[in-house]
Design an enzyme around this catalytic site. Structure first.
Site, mmCIF file in Angstrom:
data_model
loop_
_atom_site.group_PDB
_atom_site.id
_atom_site.type_symbol
_atom_site.label_atom_id
_atom_site.label_comp_id
_atom_site.label_asym_id
_atom_site.label_seq_id
_atom_site.Cartn_x
_atom_site.Cartn_y
_atom_site.Cartn_z
ATOM 1 C CD GLU A 238 39.053 -50.966 32.342
ATOM 2 O OE1 GLU A 238 39.910 -51.393 33.140
ATOM 3 O OE2 GLU A 238 39.351 -50.466 31.240
ATOM 4 C CG HIS A 254 26.132 -38.908 8.484
ATOM 5 N ND1 HIS A 254 25.614 -38.261 7.379
ATOM 6 C CD2 HIS A 254 26.887 -37.988 9.138
ATOM 7 C CE1 HIS A 254 26.075 -37.009 7.355
ATOM 8 N NE2 HIS A 254 26.835 -36.813 8.418
ATOM 9 C CE LYS A 348 44.948 -58.138 30.444
ATOM 10 N NZ LYS A 348 45.680 -56.979 30.939
#
Ligand code: PA5
Length: 354
Positions: A238, A254, A348
């Site tokens: 950001e 892993h 948004k």
């Protein structure tokens, strides 16, 4: 010629809304938020069956930090939900901290409504918006925090109230002292790593320089630092407007470690940053060492950042502050304004009309 990161006039022009000035106030705002949270009546919150934190992005990371802090200390689970829907087990024994800086984030609003309907008791942390309006209508206790900041810069004001509630409810010993130590340390570190300290003696500026033109890969050496690694990644996204990735030991051994096998591939674009805690268990320190030896040699660079302070909160937030500053310095070096997040705003806006 003055180096760009040491040139105050140039930095002011690159950062017209003074993101760096907000970042260095983390300690002050943590303390302020903590006091606001402590004013709430926490009766009925002493022995929760489960704590649920609701929040997205800059408002959700506070929940991740709270969870890491309570992991080894609280006799109940903390779950962070970054979604519209809370888990099916939510019920009257659940205590919910619903956090949205703007108060208008649709996922948080929906999850708050659903948790309430399931009988959970809630506290809202917000600067206003629909969440505060709805909380007032429902009689939900609310910590109203100051508005007008980018949500991610308000981290201290979002996390502090949750810690205040935790303290009032007596979830862990010594939280007040931990917050006081953390705030003091963050103020000291803000001048040690802040914009006024020249690059020659400022490790945050040095690291930002190394990240230019690369993809940061941020690894937490142990569980405590996990939310700090996520915060680094999101702040690099950001503030610096760069792609970044993160992971945590031992899990990355892993799977992700195998992905470093083909030297000469995109690994040459990667800069690895390992977030270390002086109290990392020796087994994990060894893991980091061996991983570096067998897998990370292909990276363009390898860096370690060591947490500072004593209390786990201080250690965690020292890593956060360092990363926040690196992200702002990298924005300057990339010649982008750290504050606007046009893509989030556009998303948004478009979703609001859909
Ligand atoms: O950094 C940001 O602006 C975002 O990550 C926001 O925090 C996120 O979109 C949620 O908004 P709010 O914090 O207002 O609930």
């Amino acid at each position: 010629m003055t180096y760009v990161l040491d040139d105050p006039a140039k930095l002011r022009s690159l950062d017209p809304q003074d993101m760096v000035g907000l970042v260095v106030r983390l300690g002050d705002w943590l303390e302020e938020g903590f006091e606001l949270g402590r004013r709430l009546d926490a009766s009925g919150w002493e022995r929760p069956g489960h704590v649920l934190v609701l929040g997205m992005g800059g408002s959700g990371i506070g929940g991740d930090l709270l969870r890491a802090l309570l992991y080894e200390r609280a006799p109940f689970a903390v779950t962070v939900v970054k979604d519209y829907v809370p888990p099916a087990w939510v019920g009257p024994g659940t205590r919910v901290l619903a956090c949205s800086y703007s108060g208008n984030t649709e996922e948080t609003l929906a999850a708050y409504e659903a948790a309430r309907s399931a009988g959970a008791r809630c506290v809202v942390v917000s600067s206003g918006g629909q969440l505060v309006e709805r909380a007032a209508a429902h009689g939900t206790p609310t910590v109203r925090i100051p508005g007008g900041l980018p949500p991610r810069a308000a981290l201290g004001l979002l996390l502090g109230p949750m810690l205040g509630v935790a303290d009032r409810a007596g979830w862990v010993e010594g939280l007040g002292a931990g917050v006081a130590e953390t705030a003091r340390l963050l103020r000291d570190l803000a001048s040690e790593w802040g914009p006024g300290r020249p690059a020659a003696e400022n490790p945050a500026k040095v690291l930002a320089r190394a990240l230019v033109g690369h993809v940061p890969v941020v690894y937490a050496a142990s569980r405590l630092a996990e939310p700090a690694a996520l915060r680094w990644k999101t702040q690099l996204n950001e503030n610096s407007k760069v792609y970044a990735t993160w992971n945590v030991f031992p899990e990355l051994n892993h799977n992700e470690t195998v992905g470093w096998a083909l030297a000469g591939q995109p690994e040459a674009l990667l800069q690895v940053v390992v977030l270390r805690d002086p109290q990392d268990p020796p087994r994990l320190v060894r893991r980091v060492q061996v991983t570096r030896e067998i897998s990370l040699g292909a990276a363009a660079g390898y860096h370690e950042v060591l947490a500072r302070g004593n209390h786990p909160l201080a250690r965690l937030l020292s890593l956060v502050l360092f990363g926040d500053l690196v992200s702002v310095y990298l924005a300057y070096l990339n010649e982008v304004d750290p504050t606007p997040v046009a893509v989030i705003d556009e998303l948004k806006r478009r979703l609001a009309v859909a």
